[in-house]
Scaffold this motif. Structure first.
Motif, mmCIF file in Angstrom:
data_model
loop_
_atom_site.group_PDB
_atom_site.id
_atom_site.type_symbol
_atom_site.label_atom_id
_atom_site.label_comp_id
_atom_site.label_asym_id
_atom_site.label_seq_id
_atom_site.Cartn_x
_atom_site.Cartn_y
_atom_site.Cartn_z
ATOM 1 N N ALA A 1 47.291 23.872 31.934
ATOM 2 C CA ALA A 1 47.889 23.586 33.242
ATOM 3 C C ALA A 1 49.323 24.100 33.281
ATOM 4 N N PRO A 2 49.842 24.391 34.493
ATOM 5 C CA PRO A 2 51.248 24.783 34.592
ATOM 6 C C PRO A 2 52.111 23.627 34.090
ATOM 7 N N LYS A 3 53.142 23.935 33.337
ATOM 8 C CA LYS A 3 54.050 22.918 32.791
ATOM 9 C C LYS A 3 54.529 21.970 33.890
ATOM 10 N N ALA A 4 54.849 22.549 35.041
ATOM 11 C CA ALA A 4 55.416 21.777 36.147
ATOM 12 C C ALA A 4 54.426 20.761 36.715
ATOM 13 N N ALA A 5 53.110 20.954 36.423
ATOM 14 C CA ALA A 5 52.110 20.058 37.027
ATOM 15 C C ALA A 5 51.728 18.898 36.110
ATOM 16 N N GLY B 1 52.256 32.420 23.759
ATOM 17 C CA GLY B 1 52.444 33.546 24.682
ATOM 18 C C GLY B 1 52.427 33.167 26.155
ATOM 19 N N GLN B 2 52.366 31.876 26.449
ATOM 20 C CA GLN B 2 52.340 31.464 27.871
ATOM 21 C C GLN B 2 53.401 30.383 28.090
ATOM 22 N N PRO B 3 54.665 30.777 28.254
ATOM 23 C CA PRO B 3 55.748 29.790 28.312
ATOM 24 C C PRO B 3 55.659 28.807 29.485
ATOM 25 N N GLY C 1 46.288 23.966 39.527
ATOM 26 C CA GLY C 1 46.386 25.102 38.613
ATOM 27 C C GLY C 1 45.742 24.847 37.262
ATOM 28 N N ALA C 2 44.995 23.761 37.129
ATOM 29 C CA ALA C 2 44.341 23.485 35.837
ATOM 30 C C ALA C 2 43.193 24.461 35.617
ATOM 31 N N THR C 3 43.105 25.005 34.405
ATOM 32 C CA THR C 3 42.003 25.915 34.058
ATOM 33 C C THR C 3 41.455 25.501 32.697
ATOM 34 N N ALA C 4 40.388 26.166 32.280
ATOM 35 C CA ALA C 4 39.759 25.895 30.980
ATOM 36 C C ALA C 4 39.599 24.388 30.746
ATOM 37 N N ILE C 5 39.002 23.715 31.720
ATOM 38 C CA ILE C 5 38.862 22.245 31.626
ATOM 39 C C ILE C 5 37.649 21.895 30.756
#
Ligand code: PRT
Ligand code: ZN
Length: 294
Positions: A228-232, A253-255, A280-284
């Protein structure tokens, strides 16, 4: 040390799940052929396999320390023996054996209110619960006590109505009966009895109850992992409230993205899946939880 005595139904609707629950607590039983009494090999516990109707009585009489039976059977026994509810302590509602005790009438007979049963005959295997229900509604009816096949009493002409357990309603429909009122809802419950236990046995009972609570919680829980995005992360933790705060791990590699791991109930997860994706959550990934030790 006193051996803890636990009673479960020998053979019936509650048997398999009751035994499975105890074995999941880590008790290993030496199963005897007659299936009436099993010895706990790794813990000082003895298992009594008996008819469900006998379980509350043995708990009240201090013969058993823990027992699993339906609330319907427990309440019937308390009323029948005029014992106080405090003498049979419900420890954990187990989430199986769901049913309801209902008043049912032939489909062809109209029904306005319970008072229309005044002076009628009601067949049941639960005379005390039925009597209590009738008393609450100020109805005086004759109770015909039957130990089984209650649903055929109206067509046999031995009763005008029945009070019986219903789960799917198939039995009622097959006998041209319809449910007109609810007497009580029920599920299987783990009860404690009245016998005074020594310290060690008391501790073991408390430990087993705690383990059972943990097993039930785990059954209802899922371990959810996602990117998920850090902000979420805060917003995700808010909509999926877990047992504790989520585990947040960095992704190579994904800051701006993190991996979030958390516990939540299956229902809550499904309710919020689309929201998670929108955030924005993925790979759940959703994994079962085998045990939860708190
Ligand atoms: O020999 P023992 O006395 O131990 O067994 P039992 O025949 O008295 O009990 P059993 O195994 O039938 O039920 C044990 C417990 O399961 C009950 O006390 C309830 O707490 C619970 N339970 C849950 C049910 C039902 N569902 C249920 N549907 N008990 C009985 N029924 C019967 C009901 O009496 C009726 O005959 O199933 C029929 C109705 O089912 P549906 O699905 O057609 O509505
Ligand atoms: Zn029974």
């Amino acid at each position: 040390m006193t051996r803890l005595k636990i009673a479960i139904q020998k053979s019936g609707r509650l048997s398999d799940q009751s035994l499975e629950l105890l074995e999941n607590c880590g008790i290993q039983f030496a199963r005897s052929k007659d299936k009436l009494f099993w010895y706990g090999r790794n813990l000082p516990v003895d298992l009594l396999l008996i008819r469900d109707d006998d379980i509350p009585r043995l708990l009240l009489d201090g013969v058993c320390d823990l027992g699993i039976c339906g609330e319907n059977v427990a309440r019937e026994c308390l009323l029948d023996r005029q014992r106080s509810e405090a003498e049979l302590t419900p420890e954990v509602a187990l989430g199986f054996g769901f049913c309801r005790l209902c008043l049912a009438l032939p489909e062809t007979v109209s029904f306005d209110a319970v008072s229309s049963l005044d002076g009628r005959r009601i067949a049941t295997s639960y005379p005390a619960l039925t009597q209590e229900y009738l008393r609450k509604h100020a109805v005086s009816a004759e109770i015909v006590e039957l130990s089984g096949a209650v649903e055929i009493a109206p067509s046999m002409g031995t009763a005008d109505a029945i009070v019986d357990l219903v789960s799917t309603g198939t039995t009622l429909r097959a006998n041209q009966l319809r449910e007109v009122a609810l007497v009580m809802e029920s599920q299987a419950v783990l009860y404690s009895g009245t016998r005074r236990l020594d310290d060690e046995a008391g501790k073991l009972r408390a430990l087993l109850i705690k383990r059972i609570v943990g097993i039930l919680q785990a059954r209802d829980s899922k371990y959810v992992m996602m990117h998920a995005p850090k902000a979420a992360v805060d917003a995700i933790a808010d909509i999926l409230p877990g047992a504790e705060s989520p585990t947040v791990l960095s992704l190579e590699g994904q800051p701006d993205k993190v991996a979030v791991h958390m516990l939540c109930t299956e229902t809550v997860f499904w309710e919020h899946l689309e929201e998670l994706k929108a955030m924005g959550a993925t790979a759940i990934l959703v994994l079962p939880v085998e045990k939860m030790l708190t």
